[in-house]
Design a protein around this motif. Structure first.
Motif, PDB file in Angstrom:
ATOM      1  N   UNK A  65     -27.704  -5.279 -26.316  1.00 47.57           N
ATOM      2  CA  UNK A  65     -27.252  -6.184 -27.379  1.00 47.57           C
ATOM      3  C   UNK A  65     -26.032  -5.608 -28.106  1.00 47.57           C
ATOM      4  N   UNK A  66     -26.010  -4.290 -28.338  1.00 46.51           N
ATOM      5  CA  UNK A  66     -24.837  -3.679 -28.977  1.00 46.51           C
ATOM      6  C   UNK A  66     -23.583  -3.918 -28.144  1.00 46.51           C
ATOM      7  N   UNK A  67     -23.693  -3.670 -26.846  1.00 43.24           N
ATOM      8  CA  UNK A  67     -22.541  -3.857 -25.965  1.00 43.24           C
ATOM      9  C   UNK A  67     -22.129  -5.326 -25.904  1.00 43.24           C
ATOM     10  N   UNK A  68     -23.105  -6.218 -25.901  1.00 46.86           N
ATOM     11  CA  UNK A  68     -22.797  -7.650 -25.851  1.00 46.86           C
ATOM     12  C   UNK A  68     -22.106  -8.104 -27.132  1.00 46.86           C
ATOM     13  N   UNK A  69     -22.603  -7.647 -28.278  1.00 44.41           N
ATOM     14  CA  UNK A  69     -21.983  -8.005 -29.557  1.00 44.41           C
ATOM     15  C   UNK A  69     -20.559  -7.476 -29.609  1.00 44.41           C
ATOM     16  N   UNK A  70     -20.379  -6.228 -29.161  1.00 43.84           N
ATOM     17  CA  UNK A  70     -19.039  -5.659 -29.146  1.00 43.84           C
ATOM     18  C   UNK A  70     -18.111  -6.468 -28.240  1.00 43.84           C
ATOM     19  N   UNK A  71     -18.663  -6.935 -27.129  1.00 47.19           N
ATOM     20  CA  UNK A  71     -17.880  -7.742 -26.190  1.00 47.19           C
ATOM     21  C   UNK A  71     -17.438  -9.052 -26.833  1.00 47.19           C
ATOM     22  N   UNK A  73     -17.222  -9.828 -30.052  1.00 52.19           N
ATOM     23  CA  UNK A  73     -16.414  -9.687 -31.268  1.00 52.19           C
ATOM     24  C   UNK A  73     -15.026  -9.109 -30.980  1.00 52.19           C
ATOM     25  N   UNK A  74     -14.925  -8.217 -29.991  1.00 53.75           N
ATOM     26  CA  UNK A  74     -13.636  -7.595 -29.689  1.00 53.75           C
ATOM     27  C   UNK A  74     -12.772  -8.440 -28.757  1.00 53.75           C
ATOM     28  N   UNK A  75     -13.419  -9.128 -27.879  1.00 54.62           N
ATOM     29  CA  UNK A  75     -12.666  -9.909 -26.902  1.00 54.62           C
ATOM     30  C   UNK A  75     -13.252 -11.317 -26.845  1.00 54.62           C
ATOM     31  N   UNK A  76     -12.559 -12.278 -27.427  1.00 56.41           N
ATOM     32  CA  UNK A  76     -13.055 -13.653 -27.495  1.00 56.41           C
ATOM     33  C   UNK A  76     -13.194 -14.242 -26.094  1.00 56.41           C
ATOM     34  N   UNK A  80     -14.019 -22.092 -25.171  1.00 53.36           N
ATOM     35  CA  UNK A  80     -14.141 -22.384 -26.600  1.00 53.36           C
ATOM     36  C   UNK A  80     -15.573 -22.670 -26.999  1.00 53.36           C
ATOM     37  N   UNK A  81     -16.346 -23.224 -26.064  1.00 55.74           N
ATOM     38  CA  UNK A  81     -17.734 -23.571 -26.385  1.00 55.74           C
ATOM     39  C   UNK A  81     -18.572 -22.313 -26.613  1.00 55.74           C
ATOM     40  N   UNK A  82     -18.181 -21.208 -25.963  1.00 55.95           N
ATOM     41  CA  UNK A  82     -18.942 -19.973 -26.103  1.00 55.95           C
ATOM     42  C   UNK A  82     -18.348 -19.053 -27.157  1.00 55.95           C
ATOM     43  N   UNK A  83     -17.245 -19.434 -27.700  1.00 57.73           N
ATOM     44  CA  UNK A  83     -16.595 -18.613 -28.706  1.00 57.73           C
ATOM     45  C   UNK A  83     -17.332 -18.740 -30.032  1.00 57.73           C
ATOM     46  N   UNK A  84     -17.919 -17.661 -30.523  1.00 54.73           N
ATOM     47  CA  UNK A  84     -18.709 -17.676 -31.748  1.00 54.73           C
ATOM     48  C   UNK A  84     -18.012 -16.849 -32.828  1.00 54.73           C
ATOM     49  N   UNK A  85     -18.222 -17.234 -34.053  1.00 56.47           N
ATOM     50  CA  UNK A  85     -17.658 -16.459 -35.154  1.00 56.47           C
ATOM     51  C   UNK A  85     -18.400 -15.128 -35.271  1.00 56.47           C
ATOM     52  N   UNK A  86     -17.712 -14.121 -35.786  1.00 59.81           N
ATOM     53  CA  UNK A  86     -18.319 -12.802 -35.941  1.00 59.81           C
ATOM     54  C   UNK A  86     -19.532 -12.874 -36.859  1.00 59.81           C
ATOM     55  N   UNK A  87     -19.413 -13.675 -37.934  1.00 53.57           N
ATOM     56  CA  UNK A  87     -20.512 -13.779 -38.887  1.00 53.57           C
ATOM     57  C   UNK A  87     -21.774 -14.323 -38.238  1.00 53.57           C
TER      58      UNK A  87
END
Length: 698
Positions: A65-71, A73-76, A80-87
């Motif tokens: 999950x850490x690696x996925x979150x970093x992925x 947030x760092x690289x959109x 567009x449908x899968x693009x989520x806000x950092x918050x």
């Protein structure tokens, strides 16, 4: 519940458990696939969430999950449908953690992941405090929640004073809350260190804390939470900066050096004589606690015949940390000094800053000492002779020691630890506080039989002894040794599950008592004289045998010892002997030594010639956990010195211990590990060995 027999699971429970295990294995295999292939998708996050809901301790799931979150947030994502806000990504992580904590409130992985999310700086800290409040209502003592609270309050920059009041409220609700007491000690440590205005007077702060904790102690003396906090308060009250405790040669002593038997000079004796063919002798400094920074820049030595600026100081410790209570250097007089009478040596310790203890406190008390060295001329041919007589530890070879006047003065100086210090620390308030706590503890024990109360009283009395030693305001004979020994005797009876700890503490107290005065020390010093010895060897032997000692300590007054009898005790390790650099003969027979690794300290004793470790328990136990803490032949610490050419040597620790020793006599019989192959290996390892188990090696 403990003591209740478990009911066998029903068939339905077994089927349900099997289904749950199959589901868990399937989820784990999927996550491992995503993790190894570095596939970071919404599907992978959903699978990891299901896995962590069932098993919050699955570290790979949290790491994925850490690696996925970093992925994300760092690289959109390009979609567009899968693009989520950092918050929203981080909020989802907090939700997953909450779900996992409901399954296991003490999951290390879940709490660490929550810290990692909050450290990103996009989440509400106020909401986190409210959530922690709910968690702590469910379990007010959960140390994970308290640890997380310290992290959150640091993020929000909540003052320590405010958090201290929070611990007060929690303790008032339940004084059995150990985690609250612990958090209180952390906060007070910070406040005292920072010197905050209301907490600048350490003595008044600690007095108030003693008054606060005593309510809990008298309400329920058997609850350990308050007692642990009381122990922390005692440590803060009795804390001292490191200082020089003793030395060899000792202050104002006379040292006689010769290359032949000292009996040729009537002025010298076993206590003040040093045998050295090279005109070299050890100079030892012993501090009140382990320190680092002892060097030529912090210790200055003045002597007309010595070049002292190039001296190298060595820490006498086998743990490799660099910190040691005893430090060693060697002073060598040149051959040109054929005979010297009363050569003065002046030493200044901590004259400059640089000697610090493990907590970072500096030794600010500079100490000054001086001694004189007498070098005797000798017959070179006689000096080259080497006796091959065997040392015998039989009772008839020992008689009570009749100390000469100069011996008595030297021993008295060692026992009193007389040292010229530039300044002394005022410990009056500490002694007053501890005296008050001793009275309170005695009052409590008069009302109830409380084992931790007895232990605390023993610790208070020993803390009082330490402060008395520094202030020198009272005679050491005023220390209540008999009361302390009686307390540990009682504890061994009422709490046999911790008997080894109590035996160790009792041993340290007993040794302090025996070395605290000249009278008690002289009772244990004997002459060694074997009438059949052709060279008429005469030693002063310190006999501490048959005392039920399980631990070695209080060696600071015994730096002069060359012959030591510790036989017929319960000693499990030689740790504590490292400061005895003059030690030549050591008897450890009939003890509880279980392995060769317990002898590691002996590698530091370069003067050791005679060793008796017969009739111990070496090899009697199939599992020795201490071996795994010991350097192995694969460790670089052994270096190129390891040689596997000794085929009969089954244990590498035997090589490591005995290879560095220059023994002339060794007794090892009566141990399960001893056999003919081991004996042959030992003879091969130590070419100087003349006697092995009473038989000549020639």
């Amino acid at each position: 519940m403990h003591g209740r027999p478990r009911k066998p699971p029903t068939q339905e429970e077994q089927d349900a458990s099997a289904l749950k295990a199959d589901k868990l294995r399937h989820l784990q295999s999927q996550i491992l696939h995503f993790h190894h292939k570095k596939i970071f998708t919404k599907e992978g996050l959903e699978i990891s969430a299901k896995l962590l809901e069932v098993n919050p301790e699955h570290y790979t799931g949290w790491n994925y999950r850490k690696l996925a979150v970093q992925h994300f947030t760092d690289k959109k994502s390009e979609d567009a449908a899968e693009s989520l806000s950092i918050q929203s990504i981080l909020d989802e992580e907090l939700r997953v953690v909450e779900t996992a904590l409901r399954a296991n409130f003490k999951s290390y992985g879940a709490w660490h992941h929550r810290k990692w999310v909050l450290s990103k700086g996009h989440s509400s800290v106020d909401r986190e405090l409210r959530l922690l409040g709910k968690f702590q209502k469910l379990d007010a003592r959960n140390f994970h929640a308290w640890n997380h609270r310290r992290f959150v309050t640091a993020l929000k920059k909540i003052p320590d004073e405010e958090e201290l009041q929070y611990t007060t409220n929690m303790i008032n609700d339940n004084f059995s809350n150990y985690s609250a007491w612990h958090n209180r000690s952390v906060l007070l440590s910070n406040l005292l260190e920072k010197g905050v205005k209301e907490y600048s007077e350490k003595d008044s702060v600690l007095r108030e804390e003693y008054e606060f904790v005593v309510q809990a102690l008298f309400t329920d003396p058997d609850d350990q939470s308050g007692w642990f906090y009381h122990l922390w308060l005692l440590e803060q009250t009795a804390i001292l900066e490191p200082f020089l405790l003793s030395s060899w040669p000792s202050h104002s002593s006379k040292l006689y050096i010769s290359a032949n038997d000292y009996s040729s000079d009537q002025r010298s004796s076993p206590i003040s004589h040093c045998f050295s063919k090279t005109r070299e002798f050890p100079f030892i400094l012993c501090f009140s606690e382990p320190v680092v920074g002892v060097s030529s820049s912090t210790v200055s030595i003045e002597c007309d015949y010595l070049t002292c600026s190039e001296l190298t100081w060595t820490p006498l410790s086998s743990n490799g940390s660099g910190f040691a209570q005893a430090w060693l250097t060697c002073l060598k007089f040149p051959d040109a000094a054929h005979t010297l009478e009363a050569c003065p040596v002046k030493v200044a310790v901590a004259h400059f800053q640089g000697i610090i203890n493990m907590s970072g406190t500096s030794c600010s008390q500079s100490s000054h000492l001086f001694f004189t060295v007498h070098i005797h001329s000798h017959d070179q041919n006689q000096a080259e002779e080497q006796t091959t007589d065997r040392i015998s530890w039989k009772e008839e070879n020992f008689c009570m020691y009749a100390a000469e006047s100069h011996d008595a003065d030297l021993l008295h100086s060692l026992c009193k630890l007389q040292m010229i210090r530039q300044k002394s620390k005022d410990v009056g308030w500490s002694m007053k506080v501890i005296a008050d706590e001793i009275d309170r503890c005695r009052e409590l024990l008069s009302l109830t039989e409380c084992k931790i109360g007895k232990l605390t009283l023993a610790r208070l009395l020993m803390a009082n002894y330490s402060l008395v030693s520094v202030s020198c305001s009272l005679d050491r004979n005023d220390v209540h040794y008999e009361e302390i020994l009686s307390l540990y005797d009682d504890l061994m009876k009422i709490d046999p599950s911790h008997i080894c700890y109590y035996e160790d503490e009792l041993s340290l107290v007993l040794l302090k008592q025996m070395t605290s005065s000249l009278g008690s020390l002289l009772k244990n010093i004997h002459h060694y004289r074997e009438s059949t010895s052709s060279s008429f060897n005469l030693y002063a032997c310190l006999r501490l045998n048959s005392l039920s000692l399980s631990r070695i300590g209080s060696m600071e007054q015994l730096l002069w010892v060359q012959m030591l009898d510790l036989s017929h005790n319960k000693i499990r390790s030689t740790e504590g002997l490292e400061a005895l650099q003059l030690l030549s003969c050591l008897n450890l027979s009939h003890n509880k030594i279980r392995s060769f690794t317990a002898l590691e300290t002996l590698r530091l004793l370069k003067s050791l010639k005679v060793l008796d470790i017969s009739y111990n328990e070496i090899g009697a136990h199939s599992i020795d956990t201490r071996r795994y803490l010991f350097s192995s032949p694969l460790n670089h610490a052994l270096g190129s010195d390891w040689s596997g050419d000794i085929e009969s040597l089954d244990h590498w620790d035997v090589f490591f211990i005995f290879k560095g020793l220059d023994l002339i006599q060794l007794d090892i019989m009566g141990n399960a590990a001893v056999n003919d192959q081991l004996k042959a290996s030992l003879v091969k390892l130590m070419p100087a060995l003349k006697w092995l188990d009473g038989e000549s090696c020639n």
